[in-house]
Motif scaffolding. Sequence first.
Motif, PDB file in Angstrom:
ATOM      1  N   UNK A   1       0.805  -1.231   0.000  1.00  0.00           N
ATOM      2  CA  UNK A   1       0.000   0.000   0.000  1.00  0.00           C
ATOM      3  C   UNK A   1       0.838   1.282   0.000  1.00  0.00           C
ATOM      4  N   UNK A   2       2.088   1.207   0.462  1.00  0.00           N
ATOM      5  CA  UNK A   2       2.940   2.397   0.477  1.00  0.00           C
ATOM      6  C   UNK A   2       3.578   2.669  -0.875  1.00  0.00           C
ATOM      7  N   UNK A   3       3.564   1.686  -1.756  1.00  0.00           N
ATOM      8  CA  UNK A   3       4.177   1.857  -3.067  1.00  0.00           C
ATOM      9  C   UNK A   3       5.684   2.067  -2.994  1.00  0.00           C
ATOM     10  N   UNK A   4       6.363   1.226  -2.206  1.00  0.00           N
ATOM     11  CA  UNK A   4       7.795   1.402  -1.980  1.00  0.00           C
ATOM     12  C   UNK A   4       8.587   0.247  -2.592  1.00  0.00           C
ATOM     13  N   UNK A   5       9.884   0.436  -2.834  1.00  0.00           N
ATOM     14  CA  UNK A   5      10.724  -0.685  -3.283  1.00  0.00           C
ATOM     15  C   UNK A   5      10.803  -1.751  -2.190  1.00  0.00           C
TER      16      UNK A   5
END
Length: 478
Positions: free
Chosen positions: A464-468
């Motif tokens: 949900x954070x859209x992180x690597x």
Amino acid sequence: MTDSTLEDVDRIARAAQLAFAVTVRTDDRTRAAWMRAAADALDADAATLVELAGRETALPEARLTGEVARTTAQLRLFASVVEEGSYLEAAIDHPNPSTTPPTPDLRRVLRPVGPVAVFAASNFPFAFSVAGGDTASALAVGCPVVVKAHPGHPETSRRAAEVMTAALASAGAPEGVFAMIEGFDAGLALVDHPAIKAVGFTGSVRGGRALFDRAAARPEPIPFYGELGSLNPVVVTPAADAARGAALAEGLAGSFQLGAGQFCTKPGVVLVPEASALEAALPQHLVPQPRLLTPSFADGFAAGSERVAGIEGVEIVATGAAGDGPATVVAATDAPTLVAHAEELLEEVFGPFTLLVRYRDEAERDAVIDRMPGNLTATVHREADDDVAELVARLEEIAGRVLFSGWPTGVAVAWAQQHGGPYPSATSPFTSVGATAVRRFQRPVAYQDAPADVLPPALHDDNPLGIPRRIDGRLLLP
């Protein structure tokens, strides 16, 4: 100057502990907003801060103005770092019964350690002080900060603390997330306080080592991230000296006299070939110096210069004109003398001083490097056809940053920066400048077979954070 009482320290540390219960659950975007609010407030108050620091330190207005800008840029960089998300080092291994032993569902992420004590530096009243890089990197990842102010610029520190406190409160940060104390005994009590979970420090080897040992001697030892002394050796090859020795002399003079030689990255030892053009040209570039930041620095500079000059085989080859501060000193010796007296000659002289070490061949040059303690930087000046692969390999062993064709006194605030090195330049290999400075104030936590509702958002399957993240060994970008 009014020292904080032991009761003050206890109250402030306990408030930071209560604030951590909030910050540990605060999302990255919210904390990033706090950082940007603090940066905006410091920028808005820059004129007052610069005026105060000018009175207390005698540093020029242009230097101080640039340092405020660097300080607020650091705050904004760390806001971007936490929003980007790779600082969490999120990793997920899905269950795999075929491995030996079988792999369960494992999910790992970095979490903030808790309240952090920061000891401000004297030579950078903004960038390594109350709102400096240690403070910024700790706050960014959710660690409340208690700063121990440096006595060299108390009014500047108080003003910066007031601006930071007000800005963080206005942005919605919890009470106790940031505070400042003053006084030697208060600083010791802060290191000892059980609420404090890590310490950041910039200063001398002697002071830093004492605090490092104290942090380790607590009933619950805590990490101590100290940036201490550094000689920052420079190596000039014979070809480089022959091609541009005079120009190198001008660059060296500008670097080791910058800020009256009171930079942690000042080039303090310069290896040059015998009869070098650099040494011949250097005296013409010495300039009058302003007063040093504190009387103790002036006393230390005088004592250090005299100590070096008193060693047999060392000569003072140039001194600068008198100014408001001490005259610049350039000493010189040969490689065998340096090797024979390494303990005395490789002790940092803080201020406008540098030591030239003349070498006859690569064997002498390498013998000097092999006697070097740990350093923040090492610099190579070479020509294109110089083979310096083995030299660079040696320098990598003693320095955290290796430069080519430049000078070490500029430390960019960037993702790839490394500002730390082997002891005594630092007590930890982690950088105190740049994006990965946040690692110092985090610890890994792994979750095994955990239900989704208890996992941090960084470890949810849908990202949900859209992180690597690293999933089953593969680094995946959002």
